[in-house]
Design a protein around this motif. Structure first.
Motif, PDB file in Angstrom:
ATOM      1  N   ASP A   1       0.975  -1.304   0.024  1.00  0.00           N
ATOM      2  CA  ASP A   1       0.121   0.140   0.088  1.00  0.00           C
ATOM      3  C   ASP A   1       1.039   0.765  -0.382  1.00  0.00           C
ATOM      4  O   ASP A   1       1.644   1.589   0.730  1.00  0.00           O
ATOM      5  CB  ASP A   1      -1.520  -0.394   1.318  1.00  0.00           C
TER       6      ASP A   1
ATOM      7  N   LYS B   1      -0.199   5.850   0.462  1.00  0.00           N
ATOM      8  CA  LYS B   1      -0.796   6.371   0.449  1.00  0.00           C
ATOM      9  C   LYS B   1      -0.338   7.841   0.162  1.00  0.00           C
ATOM     10  O   LYS B   1       0.907   8.142   0.194  1.00  0.00           O
ATOM     11  CB  LYS B   1      -0.252   6.638   1.947  1.00  0.00           C
TER      12      LYS B   1
ATOM     13  N   VAL C   1      -5.438   5.914  -0.973  1.00  0.00           N
ATOM     14  CA  VAL C   1      -4.645   4.481  -0.833  1.00  0.00           C
ATOM     15  C   VAL C   1      -4.617   4.017  -2.212  1.00  0.00           C
ATOM     16  O   VAL C   1      -5.777   3.510  -2.395  1.00  0.00           O
ATOM     17  CB  VAL C   1      -5.074   4.372   0.393  1.00  0.00           C
TER      18      VAL C   1
ATOM     19  N   LYS D   1      -2.936   1.073  -3.959  1.00  0.00           N
ATOM     20  CA  LYS D   1      -2.592  -0.651  -3.330  1.00  0.00           C
ATOM     21  C   LYS D   1      -1.919  -1.145  -4.874  1.00  0.00           C
ATOM     22  O   LYS D   1      -2.644  -1.000  -6.491  1.00  0.00           O
ATOM     23  CB  LYS D   1      -4.239  -1.263  -3.693  1.00  0.00           C
TER      24      LYS D   1
ATOM     25  N   THR E   1     -11.850   2.655  -1.087  1.00  0.00           N
ATOM     26  CA  THR E   1     -10.574   1.933  -1.852  1.00  0.00           C
ATOM     27  C   THR E   1     -10.540   0.329  -2.082  1.00  0.00           C
ATOM     28  O   THR E   1     -11.621  -0.654  -2.072  1.00  0.00           O
ATOM     29  CB  THR E   1      -9.419   1.564  -0.206  1.00  0.00           C
TER      30      THR E   1
END
Length: 336
Positions: free
Chosen positions: A204, A206, A211, A213, A240
């Motif tokens: 992950d 940020k 966020v 992936k 997300t």
């Protein structure tokens, strides 16, 4: 005038025996025998010496030539560059065509065409990227970014065999993906059934937009390395995306892209075999009396083959490629 006569008389005296009283029989014959023996022995010694000398010289010449010939062969061998095995793949497929349209609709639904990267030699390096933004207004947006990059290595006498060079680059690409600054929840796992070797790195990251992936699948097949970067994020308050779902899509896409390398080299690389066109031509000739049924049968067969080629996992002949580092890919995705 006297010396020749005296010499003749001395030479005849042994044969005359007692006819010459001044010398006597024994005295007359002994000098002759000694001279004759000496005459026989000396030439024999000379002959023996000559034979011995000739044999020695011949043997000496032969022995002298052997080291020289050996040294010449050794010098020739050391001066010749070592032979290397020819690389399995001689070209790369079109980077923007390595994935089927259906696959792209699952990964990047809003951009199935992609954008090819710049390269002065697309048979050596190539890449294509896709940006997909599904904007749902006040409900937020779903962003997806995909990049497929390929790098092919030739065999070189001074640098080694293509597959060995590709293996070194593969290891470096995996290490780069694992070293992204700011990565959270990082995991690394092998990806079986994809190329000669494949590794997934997921984490992950940020960013101010949300966020992200990230999934990076690095694969090597023979002398080609393929790096597939795929990430997704929910923007403007949207949720997300599920990381496991993205991983599944990334693995499927990597396997499909790898298979396209083998397909691009059929007939000219390590993966031979008859082409669909050749089979079609043969079928046309055989079923010329029933052309309509023949066409329908071939159309069905070709459709099945196309589907199978998209899902094929020919690990032995599938290809791998090279891409930008995971960090650079993610940054580009986030900035866009």
């Amino acid at each position: 005038m006297h010396r020749p006569a005296q010499r003749d008389r001395r030479e005849q005296s042994p044969a005359d025996g007692a006819g010459h009283q001044g010398h006597g029989p024994g005295a007359g014959r002994r000098p002759g025998r000694l001279l004759w023996g000496a005459a026989v022995v000396v030439p024999a010694m000379l002959i023996a010496a000559g034979c011995s000398s000739g044999s020695s010289e011949d043997g000496g010449d032969t022995d002298a030539k052997k080291p020289a010939a050996s040294a010449t062969a050794s010098d020739s061998a050391s001066s010749s560059p070592p032979a290397v095995r020819e690389a399995a793949y001689a070209k790369l497929p079109d980077a923007c065509a390595v994935l089927a349209k259906k696959t792209l609709e699952d990964l990047v639904p809003k951009d199935v065409k992609g954008k090819a990267g710049s390269s002065d030699d697309t048979d050596t390096r190539a890449n294509c990227s896709w940006d997909s933004l599904d904007n749902n207004g006040v409900k937020g947006s779903q962003f997806r970014w995909l990049n497929v990059a390929m790098l092919r290595f030739d065999s070189d006498a001074s640098r080694g065999e293509g597959d060995k060079r590709a293996q070194e680059y593969y290891t470096k690409q995996v290490a780069d993906a694992q070293a992204v600054e700011g990565a959270k929840k990082a995991k690394t796992e092998p990806v079986p059934g994809t190329g000669d070797e494949a590794t997934l790195v997921r984490y992950d990251l940020k960013k101010k937009e949300g966020v992200f992936k990230q999934q990076t699948v690095v694969t090597r097949v023979e002398n080609v390395v393929l790096t597939l970067d795929y990430n997704g994020a929910g923007l403007a308050g949207d949720k997300t995306p599920d990381a496991d779902g993205l991983v599944k899509l990334a693995k499927k896409a990597a396997k499909e892209a790898v298979a396209s390398v083998a397909s691009a080299n059929k007939g000219g690389g390590s993966d031979g075999g008859s082409s669909p066109d050749a089979s079609k031509s043969s079928s046309d000739s055989k079923d010329s009396k029933d052309s309509k049924d023949s066409k329908d049968a071939k159309g069905s067969k070709d459709s099945t083959q196309a589907k199978d080629s998209g899902d094929s996992g020919d690990e032995k002949d599938s290809g791998g490629k090279s891409a930008p580092s995971a960090g650079a890919s993610l940054k580009s995705a986030a900035d866009s």
